[in-house]
Design a protein around this motif. Structure first.
Motif, short mmCIF file in Angstrom:
data_model
loop_
_atom_site.label_atom_id
_atom_site.label_comp_id
_atom_site.label_asym_id
_atom_site.label_seq_id
_atom_site.Cartn_x
_atom_site.Cartn_y
_atom_site.Cartn_z
N SER A 105 0.66 -1.32 -0.07
CA SER A 105 -0.08 0.36 -0.14
C SER A 105 0.74 1.16 0.07
N VAL A 106 1.80 1.24 0.34
CA VAL A 106 3.70 1.96 0.52
C VAL A 106 4.03 1.87 -0.63
N ALA A 107 4.74 2.42 -1.21
CA ALA A 107 6.03 2.13 -2.16
C ALA A 107 7.22 1.72 -0.97
N PRO A 108 7.74 0.47 -1.58
CA PRO A 108 9.00 -0.07 -0.80
C PRO A 108 10.38 0.70 -0.76
N ALA A 109 10.93 0.52 0.24
CA ALA A 109 12.47 1.86 0.65
C ALA A 109 13.17 1.13 -0.71
N GLY A 110 13.96 1.57 -1.12
CA GLY A 110 15.12 1.70 -2.00
C GLY A 110 14.50 1.96 -4.08
N HIS A 111 15.22 1.67 -4.88
CA HIS A 111 15.20 2.26 -6.02
C HIS A 111 15.46 1.13 -7.39
N ASP A 117 1.00 -1.34 -5.98
CA ASP A 117 -0.08 -0.02 -5.32
C ASP A 117 -0.91 -0.46 -5.08
N THR A 118 -1.72 -1.15 -4.13
CA THR A 118 -2.99 -1.49 -4.10
C THR A 118 -3.86 -0.07 -3.41
N THR A 119 -3.23 0.54 -3.46
CA THR A 119 -4.34 0.98 -3.51
C THR A 119 -4.84 2.69 -4.38
N ARG A 120 -3.91 2.59 -5.55
CA ARG A 120 -3.91 2.64 -6.53
C ARG A 120 -4.10 1.83 -7.42
N GLU A 122 -2.38 -0.30 -9.54
CA GLU A 122 -1.02 0.41 -10.58
C GLU A 122 0.35 -0.54 -10.05
N LEU A 123 0.47 -1.40 -11.64
CA LEU A 123 2.30 -1.93 -10.96
C LEU A 123 3.15 -0.81 -11.94
N VAL A 124 3.64 -0.40 -10.27
CA VAL A 124 4.63 0.67 -10.27
C VAL A 124 6.47 0.50 -10.55
N TYR A 125 6.97 0.21 -11.20
CA TYR A 125 8.04 0.62 -11.14
C TYR A 125 8.98 2.65 -10.65
N LEU A 126 9.77 2.27 -9.24
CA LEU A 126 10.79 3.44 -8.78
C LEU A 126 12.38 3.12 -9.42
N TYR A 127 11.96 4.61 -10.15
CA TYR A 127 13.57 4.32 -10.89
C TYR A 127 14.85 4.78 -9.83
N ARG A 128 15.87 4.57 -10.28
CA ARG A 128 17.00 4.92 -9.50
C ARG A 128 16.85 6.55 -9.30
N SER A 129 16.93 7.74 -10.35
CA SER A 129 16.15 8.92 -10.27
C SER A 129 15.77 8.94 -9.41
N GLY A 130 14.54 8.09 -8.55
CA GLY A 130 13.29 8.90 -7.99
C GLY A 130 12.03 8.93 -9.00
N ASP A 131 12.54 8.99 -9.84
CA ASP A 131 10.57 8.89 -10.53
C ASP A 131 9.84 7.69 -10.53
N THR A 132 8.77 7.50 -11.65
CA THR A 132 8.32 6.47 -11.29
C THR A 132 7.13 6.45 -12.90
N ALA A 133 6.76 4.73 -12.85
CA ALA A 133 6.29 4.38 -14.13
C ALA A 133 5.28 3.55 -13.82
N ARG A 134 4.40 4.11 -14.43
CA ARG A 134 2.72 3.25 -13.57
C ARG A 134 1.50 2.56 -14.68
N PHE A 135 1.80 1.35 -14.60
CA PHE A 135 0.63 1.44 -15.39
C PHE A 135 -0.34 0.18 -14.60
N ARG A 136 -1.17 -0.24 -15.73
CA ARG A 136 -3.01 -0.28 -15.27
C ARG A 136 -3.24 -1.79 -15.61
N LEU A 137 -3.89 -2.16 -15.33
CA LEU A 137 -4.78 -3.33 -15.94
C LEU A 137 -6.07 -2.54 -16.11
N GLU A 138 -6.50 -3.19 -17.68
CA GLU A 138 -7.99 -2.90 -18.41
C GLU A 138 -8.23 -3.92 -18.95
#
Length: 168
Positions: A105-111, A117-120, A122-138
């Protein structure tokens, strides 16, 4: 005496060396600055290449998940069966991207990690730079124009919904 000539020539050489010392220090300082600037440019280029490689790895993982979704949808179309009740594409595909931290339900530590993400939902990738990419099953009924979601068959697809990095 030969000694005197040698001593005078040595003294004049020492005087020339002392006079050229500030110039050599200046040349050395300029050389250090040039090497430093080139090293900075090299480090920036390497960081840019690392980000591009990381983004390519994300795209590759998503492509593999889309293929697994298509395979599952095709199998269901031919043999029947039920769809998973979950919104997690990993459950649907039957494979997890590496490294996958699970459903949180919250972002894990690390990159450089994947998680669902059970709240949104969405499947989330945390980039090493701190950015994210989010994907949703439709999931939707098949319709005309369903090819707008890559990897969509029988109303199933995986869409990039939010990218703080931007689509590349």
């Amino acid at each position: 005496c030969r000694c005197g000539i040698w001593a005078r020539s040595r003294a004049s050489a020492r005087a020339r060396t002392m006079a050229g010392a500030p110039r050599r220090r200046y040349e050395f300082a300029v050389l250090v600055m040039i090497i430093g600037a080139l090293a900075l440019l090299l480090l920036q280029a390497l960081e840019r290449a690392r980000r591009e490689i990381e983004d390519a790895a994300v795209q590759s993982e998503i492509a593999a998940l889309r293929i697994a979704l298509l395979e599952r949808a095709a199998h269901r179309e031919v043999h029947g069966g039920t769809w998973p009740a979950s919104d997690n594409p990993v459950d649907w595909a039957g494979r997890a991207p590496e490294p996958y931290r699970g459903t949180l339900s919250v972002a894990p530590a690390g990159h450089g990690v994947w998680y669902f993400d059970t709240t949104r939902r969405e499947l989330v990738y945390l980039y090493r730079s701190g950015d994210t990419a989010r994907f949703r099953l439709e999931r939707a009924a098949p319709m005309a124009g369903s090819d707008t979601v890559p990897g969509r068959l029988a109303g199933i697809g995986l869409r990039r919904v939010d990218a703080t990095v931007g689509e590349r």
